[in-house]
Design a protein around this motif. Structure first.
Motif, PDB file in Angstrom:
ATOM      1  N   VAL A   1       0.997  -1.309   0.019  1.00 51.73           N
ATOM      2  CA  VAL A   1      -0.054   0.063   0.143  1.00 51.73           C
ATOM      3  C   VAL A   1       0.918   1.168  -0.024  1.00 51.73           C
ATOM      4  CG1 VAL A   1      -1.874   1.451   1.183  1.00 51.73           C
ATOM      5  CG2 VAL A   1      -1.819  -0.991   1.335  1.00 51.73           C
ATOM      6  N   ILE A   2       0.546   2.055  -0.712  1.00 53.74           N
ATOM      7  CA  ILE A   2       1.334   3.620  -0.929  1.00 53.74           C
ATOM      8  C   ILE A   2       0.398   4.510  -0.186  1.00 53.74           C
ATOM      9  CG2 ILE A   2       2.313   5.336  -2.234  1.00 53.74           C
ATOM     10  CD1 ILE A   2       2.808   3.094  -4.354  1.00 53.74           C
ATOM     11  N   ILE A   3       0.755   5.398   0.758  1.00 55.78           N
ATOM     12  CA  ILE A   3       0.087   6.389   1.262  1.00 55.78           C
ATOM     13  C   ILE A   3       0.700   7.588   0.567  1.00 55.78           C
ATOM     14  CG2 ILE A   3       1.469   6.845   3.438  1.00 55.78           C
ATOM     15  CD1 ILE A   3      -2.375   6.357   3.614  1.00 55.78           C
ATOM     16  N   VAL A   4      -0.459   8.462  -0.077  1.00 53.71           N
ATOM     17  CA  VAL A   4       0.143   9.667  -0.464  1.00 53.71           C
ATOM     18  C   VAL A   4      -0.299  10.692   0.475  1.00 53.71           C
ATOM     19  CG1 VAL A   4       0.058  11.422  -2.305  1.00 53.71           C
ATOM     20  CG2 VAL A   4      -0.197   8.970  -2.837  1.00 53.71           C
ATOM     21  N   ALA A   5       0.493  11.706   0.942  1.00 50.68           N
ATOM     22  CA  ALA A   5      -0.049  12.429   2.447  1.00 50.68           C
ATOM     23  C   ALA A   5       0.620  13.808   2.293  1.00 50.68           C
ATOM     24  CB  ALA A   5       0.434  11.653   3.842  1.00 50.68           C
ATOM     25  N   THR A   6       0.080  14.462   3.142  1.00 50.20           N
ATOM     26  CA  THR A   6       0.982  15.875   3.447  1.00 50.20           C
ATOM     27  C   THR A   6       1.490  15.384   4.939  1.00 50.20           C
ATOM     28  OG1 THR A   6      -1.023  16.456   5.004  1.00 50.20           O
ATOM     29  CG2 THR A   6      -1.099  17.062   2.591  1.00 50.20           C
ATOM     30  N   ILE A   7       2.145  16.553   5.508  1.00 50.87           N
ATOM     31  CA  ILE A   7       2.855  16.072   6.674  1.00 50.87           C
ATOM     32  C   ILE A   7       1.919  15.924   7.785  1.00 50.87           C
ATOM     33  CG2 ILE A   7       4.962  17.483   5.983  1.00 50.87           C
ATOM     34  CD1 ILE A   7       4.104  19.665   7.903  1.00 50.87           C
ATOM     35  N   ALA A   8       0.672  15.987   7.862  1.00 47.53           N
ATOM     36  CA  ALA A   8      -0.158  15.697   8.727  1.00 47.53           C
ATOM     37  C   ALA A   8      -0.105  14.117   8.988  1.00 47.53           C
ATOM     38  CB  ALA A   8      -1.594  15.783   8.308  1.00 47.53           C
ATOM     39  N   PHE A   9       0.533  13.219   8.159  1.00 46.03           N
ATOM     40  CA  PHE A   9       0.786  11.950   8.338  1.00 46.03           C
ATOM     41  C   PHE A   9       2.138  11.544   8.525  1.00 46.03           C
ATOM     42  CE2 PHE A   9       2.008   7.618   6.628  1.00 46.03           C
ATOM     43  CZ  PHE A   9       1.053   7.125   7.178  1.00 46.03           C
ATOM     44  N   GLY A  10       2.513  10.884   9.544  1.00 44.17           N
ATOM     45  CA  GLY A  10       3.833  10.291   9.877  1.00 44.17           C
ATOM     46  C   GLY A  10       4.199  10.156  11.059  1.00 44.17           C
ATOM     47  N   MET A  11       3.936  11.067  12.089  1.00 47.16           N
ATOM     48  CA  MET A  11       4.475  10.819  13.398  1.00 47.16           C
ATOM     49  C   MET A  11       3.889   9.658  14.143  1.00 47.16           C
ATOM     50  SD  MET A  11       4.908  14.333  15.694  1.00 47.16           S
ATOM     51  CE  MET A  11       3.616  15.240  15.007  1.00 47.16           C
ATOM     52  N   GLY A  12       5.021   9.197  14.758  1.00 49.88           N
ATOM     53  CA  GLY A  12       4.672   7.697  15.391  1.00 49.88           C
ATOM     54  C   GLY A  12       4.209   6.634  14.539  1.00 49.88           C
ATOM     55  N   ILE A  13       4.292   6.475  13.459  1.00 53.93           N
ATOM     56  CA  ILE A  13       4.244   5.614  12.254  1.00 53.93           C
ATOM     57  C   ILE A  13       4.865   4.419  12.707  1.00 53.93           C
ATOM     58  CG2 ILE A  13       4.259   4.692  10.168  1.00 53.93           C
ATOM     59  CD1 ILE A  13       2.127   6.521  10.842  1.00 53.93           C
ATOM     60  N   ASP A  14       4.341   3.243  13.104  1.00 58.56           N
ATOM     61  CA  ASP A  14       5.200   2.027  13.579  1.00 58.56           C
ATOM     62  C   ASP A  14       5.535   0.959  12.516  1.00 58.56           C
ATOM     63  OD1 ASP A  14       5.356   3.026  16.067  1.00 58.56           O
ATOM     64  OD2 ASP A  14       3.322   2.326  16.881  1.00 58.56           O
ATOM     65  N   LYS A  15       4.686   1.085  11.509  1.00 56.33           N
ATOM     66  CA  LYS A  15       5.008   0.197  10.373  1.00 56.33           C
ATOM     67  C   LYS A  15       6.497   0.059  10.162  1.00 56.33           C
ATOM     68  CE  LYS A  15       3.295  -0.844   5.729  1.00 56.33           C
ATOM     69  NZ  LYS A  15       2.490  -2.391   6.125  1.00 56.33           N
ATOM     70  N   PRO A  16       6.991  -1.296  10.243  1.00 56.34           N
ATOM     71  CA  PRO A  16       8.409  -1.512   9.987  1.00 56.34           C
ATOM     72  C   PRO A  16       8.843  -1.509   8.733  1.00 56.34           C
ATOM     73  CG  PRO A  16       7.181  -3.504  10.708  1.00 56.34           C
ATOM     74  CD  PRO A  16       6.125  -2.309  10.700  1.00 56.34           C
ATOM     75  N   ASP A  17       8.053  -2.114   7.872  1.00 55.96           N
ATOM     76  CA  ASP A  17       8.490  -2.464   6.468  1.00 55.96           C
ATOM     77  C   ASP A  17       8.321  -1.439   5.342  1.00 55.96           C
ATOM     78  OD1 ASP A  17       5.767  -2.940   6.540  1.00 55.96           O
ATOM     79  OD2 ASP A  17       5.856  -4.808   5.580  1.00 55.96           O
ATOM     80  N   VAL A  18       7.929  -0.137   5.645  1.00 54.20           N
ATOM     81  CA  VAL A  18       8.165   0.859   4.797  1.00 54.20           C
ATOM     82  C   VAL A  18       9.351   1.048   3.798  1.00 54.20           C
ATOM     83  CG1 VAL A  18       7.896   3.353   4.385  1.00 54.20           C
ATOM     84  CG2 VAL A  18       6.667   2.421   6.055  1.00 54.20           C
ATOM     85  N   ARG A  19       9.361   0.724   2.689  1.00 53.87           N
ATOM     86  CA  ARG A  19      10.694   0.642   1.832  1.00 53.87           C
ATOM     87  C   ARG A  19      10.870   1.721   1.243  1.00 53.87           C
ATOM     88  NH1 ARG A  19      11.390  -3.132   4.427  1.00 53.87           N
ATOM     89  NH2 ARG A  19      12.919  -1.726   4.654  1.00 53.87           N
ATOM     90  N   PHE A  20      10.052   2.791   1.068  1.00 48.59           N
ATOM     91  CA  PHE A  20      10.456   3.924   0.612  1.00 48.59           C
ATOM     92  C   PHE A  20       9.840   5.210   1.094  1.00 48.59           C
ATOM     93  CE2 PHE A  20       7.207   2.242  -2.380  1.00 48.59           C
ATOM     94  CZ  PHE A  20       6.685   3.159  -2.248  1.00 48.59           C
ATOM     95  N   VAL A  21      10.467   6.478   1.004  1.00 48.41           N
ATOM     96  CA  VAL A  21       9.669   7.653   1.416  1.00 48.41           C
ATOM     97  C   VAL A  21      10.058   8.586   0.273  1.00 48.41           C
ATOM     98  CG1 VAL A  21       9.463   9.574   2.848  1.00 48.41           C
ATOM     99  CG2 VAL A  21       9.381   7.354   3.681  1.00 48.41           C
ATOM    100  N   VAL A  22       8.937   8.990  -0.483  1.00 46.45           N
ATOM    101  CA  VAL A  22       9.368  10.056  -1.565  1.00 46.45           C
ATOM    102  C   VAL A  22       8.615  11.324  -1.310  1.00 46.45           C
ATOM    103  CG1 VAL A  22       8.787  10.725  -4.129  1.00 46.45           C
ATOM    104  CG2 VAL A  22       9.393   8.101  -3.287  1.00 46.45           C
ATOM    105  N   HIS A  23       9.357  12.351  -1.555  1.00 39.76           N
ATOM    106  CA  HIS A  23       9.005  13.707  -1.325  1.00 39.76           C
ATOM    107  C   HIS A  23       8.750  14.267  -2.712  1.00 39.76           C
ATOM    108  CE1 HIS A  23      10.515  13.382   2.915  1.00 39.76           C
ATOM    109  NE2 HIS A  23       9.674  14.469   3.165  1.00 39.76           N
ATOM    110  N   MET A  24       7.613  14.573  -3.132  1.00 40.01           N
ATOM    111  CA  MET A  24       7.212  15.261  -4.437  1.00 40.01           C
ATOM    112  C   MET A  24       7.626  16.864  -4.465  1.00 40.01           C
ATOM    113  SD  MET A  24       6.333  12.548  -6.286  1.00 40.01           S
ATOM    114  CE  MET A  24       5.419  13.223  -7.604  1.00 40.01           C
ATOM    115  N   ASP A  25       7.783  17.286  -3.230  1.00 43.90           N
ATOM    116  CA  ASP A  25       7.830  18.651  -2.932  1.00 43.90           C
ATOM    117  C   ASP A  25       9.074  18.843  -1.948  1.00 43.90           C
ATOM    118  OD1 ASP A  25       5.924  19.718  -4.811  1.00 43.90           O
ATOM    119  OD2 ASP A  25       4.852  18.830  -3.174  1.00 43.90           O
ATOM    120  N   MET A  26       9.896  19.936  -1.757  1.00 44.56           N
ATOM    121  CA  MET A  26      10.852  20.151  -0.829  1.00 44.56           C
ATOM    122  C   MET A  26      10.143  20.295   0.655  1.00 44.56           C
ATOM    123  SD  MET A  26      13.489  22.822  -2.147  1.00 44.56           S
ATOM    124  CE  MET A  26      14.196  23.098  -0.393  1.00 44.56           C
ATOM    125  N   PRO A  27      10.403  19.579   1.455  1.00 46.85           N
ATOM    126  CA  PRO A  27       9.740  19.937   2.746  1.00 46.85           C
ATOM    127  C   PRO A  27      10.255  21.030   3.333  1.00 46.85           C
ATOM    128  CG  PRO A  27      11.548  18.014   2.899  1.00 46.85           C
ATOM    129  CD  PRO A  27      11.569  18.412   1.739  1.00 46.85           C
TER     130      PRO A  27
END
Length: 600
Positions: free
Chosen positions: A280-306
């Protein structure tokens, strides 16, 4: 007597502690206050969960993300740990049940959001309980200098006043020195133990690319490297999140949106699906992310500069929590820098804070334009050191070439100066390339000595040069966020020929406008939706104004929009056929169409 190692082995199933975990746990279990900086995936949760089982009473865990509490509690329940949470998802009867468990000393850990914790009713409830410790997770939220400041966290100092004998641990994965100082001050941890456990995540490969056509770049990355993997794709706006998720879904990927504008049920469902299912790919703003416990996230892509290196490091840290290989990929462009500076300028914060935000944007741009090991700069930013290049970032794997850009820089800097230091990149490029548009003649810039002296470079090559001059702090953007460039003191030696300037050579460049016209004589299938939308917009405006469509914009202008994807006024004014008046009358309509399709 039960020891920390007993709890680790028998409750959590690990043979031994990692790094400084044991020392941290023993300090907290012994009643000391503790500040912990530990990279994501380094085992922060154990630093308070183990002491919670060693000390009598209930541990109160302050967590900013309600949506994850259920998963955290479920995981602890599976381990036989008595845990629960208090948040708005509970019914009245469920709420009463948790409160009864709390008062009857039937819980080891209670997760609670800061805004609920600080309600007088709940503080009074805790005063009736036997508390073992307070754990403040994502503690950088307490700092106004942090990248994810939460106002509710400011009031957590009440805990020290009302429960002075209860030990506290504050934990975060990303905090520079200023942020750490404020965490210590606000949570009154001056007399506690401070542990900085290193920030390196050697399993994450850092790659940063100039935006060419970022959706196509993303698709290529997924097809060639990440088939069947779970990942996070971050976008700066809610609209871009929605469009990107839809676009990926149309291409066969299971992509779900997540942003603050979604209904609570949809957000919860999408996050649950991402956390609990594969591929599953989650497409998100920075509202998503803190405390994410999923261990097998294989990639994080920023479509824009943070917004900052802190935000970048926090968000990329969601990848590879299991220690296996993961990739952090970012696409960036000068438009991102302008947009971020506009956002910082529009902030309601004080001038000092705004200046700090501007500095952070500049520092992140410096990371993007770096020639050398990216990991070394990242770690150095947080006060950590890596003695040698990491060998696992794009600059280490494929060292970038550089070129003598002294003459080009002199032309660009001189153009900024001679045009009065009051124009943006698009107009400056038009001057350098000898454009004959309405805006050039309006300001008399066809009479400048710098008009037409830069025809040897395409418009996109000039954009790369200007972006790198910004990164080298030879140029600066105005504080008001209009995208206006001005010289810095550092530009003098270059203009005088006293210094040689080497710039990074971008291997792939967008085609020049002339080349672009040849390339898109036949529109690519992937471009057809945007092409049709641009034509529909032109037709609508033409009917509204009672003129033929070509009077609004010619096909050539629409084709340039298709290639360059202008997302702001400066970029739109760089399109042939777009003068000030057409920009005022029609420009925003076409910008909105481009943004809706999110092609850069």
């Amino acid at each position: 007597m039960t020891t920390a190692l007993d709890v680790l082995q028998h409750t959590f199933g690990y043979d031994q502690f990692r790094g400084q975990q044991q020392e941290i746990i023993e300090a907290l279990a012994g009643g000391e206050n503790v500040l912990v900086l530990m990279p994501t995936g380094g085992g922060k949760s154990l630093c308070y969960q183990v002491p919670a089982l060693l000390r009598p009473g209930v541990a109160i865990v302050v967590s900013p993300l309600i949506a994850l509490m259920q998963d955290q509690v479920d995981a602890l329940d599976e381990l036989g740990v008595k845990a629960s949470f208090l948040n708005s998802s509970l019914s009245f009867d469920e709420l009463k049940q948790v409160e009864a468990q709390l008062l009857n000393d039937e819980l080891d850990l209670l997760y609670i959001a800061p805004e609920r914790l600080l309600q007088e009713r709940n503080l009074a409830l805790l005063e009736r309980c036997h508390l073992s410790l307070f754990a403040i997770d994502e503690a950088h939220c307490v700092s106004q200098w942090g990248h994810d400041f939460r106002r509710d966290y400011l009031a957590l100092n009440q805990l020290r006043q009302r429960f002075p004998a209860v030990p506290m641990i504050a934990l975060t994965a990303t905090a520079d020195e200023r942020t750490r100082e404020e965490i210590v001050e606000r949570l009154q941890l001056q007399n506690g133990r401070h542990f900085v456990c290193g920030f390196d995540r050697p399993n994450i490969q850092y790659r940063i690319q100039q935006k060419q056509r970022s959706r196509e770049q993303l698709l290529k990355f997924l097809e060639q490297e990440q088939q069947g993997n779970s990942g996070v794709v971050y976008c700066l706006s809610r609209k871009k999140v929605e469009e990107t998720a839809r676009w990926l879904s149309e291409r066969g990927y299971r992509a779900l949106p997540f942003h603050a504008g979604l209904g609570s049920e949809e957000k919860k469902q999408n996050q649950t699906t991402f956390l609990r299912e594969e591929s599953v790919i989650i497409v998100a703003t920075i509202a998503f992310g803190m405390g994410i416990d999923k261990p097998d996230v294989r990639f994080v892509v920023h479509m824009d500069m943070p917004k900052s290196i802190e935000a970048y490091y926090q968000e990329t840290g969601r990848a590879g929590r299991d220690g296996e290989a993961a990739t952090a990929l970012m696409f960036y462009g000068i438009e991102d820098v302008v947009k971020l500076k506009q956002m910082a300028s529009a902030s309601e914060a004080g001038e000092h804070f705004k200046r700090l935000e501007q500095q952070r944007i500049n520092t992140l741009l410096g990371l993007c334009e770096l020639h050398t090991c990216r990991r070394q700069l990242l770690l150095r930013y947080f006060g950590d050191e890596l003695d040698q290049a990491c060998g696992n970032c794009d600059n280490c794997l494929e060292p970038p070439r550089s070129w003598d850009a002294t003459e080009a820089a002199q032309k660009a800097l001189s153009c900024v100066y001679r045009s009065g230091q009051r124009f943006g990149v698009g107009h400056l490029i038009d001057i350098l390339r000898g454009a004959n548009n309405e805006r050039i003649h309006k300001f008399g810039h066809h009479r400048l000595s710098t008009w037409g002296i830069g025809k040897e470079h395409s418009a996109e090559q000039w954009r790369v040069i200007f972006r790198q001059l910004l990164a080298r702090e030879l140029l600066a953007l105005d504080d008001e966020g209009w995208g206006v460039l001005h010289l810095t003191e550092s530009a003098r030696p270059i203009l005088r020929g006293e210094e040689v300037l080497e710039l990074r050579e971008d291997v792939k460049q967008k085609p020049s406008r002339r080349e672009a016209r040849r390339i898109i004589d036949e529109i690519e299938p992937a471009d057809m939706p945007l092409w049709q939308a641009l034509r529909a917009c032109r037709k609508h405006l033409a009917e509204e104004h009672g003129v033929p469509p070509y009077v609004i914009f010619s096909d050539a202008s629409l084709k340039e929009m298709l290639v360059h994807r202008p997302v702001n006024a400066e970029a739109m004014l760089a399109i042939n056929g777009v003068g000030d008046k057409k920009m005022r009358n029609f420009g925003q309509d076409f910008i909105d169409v481009v943004i809706a399709h999110q092609y850069e």
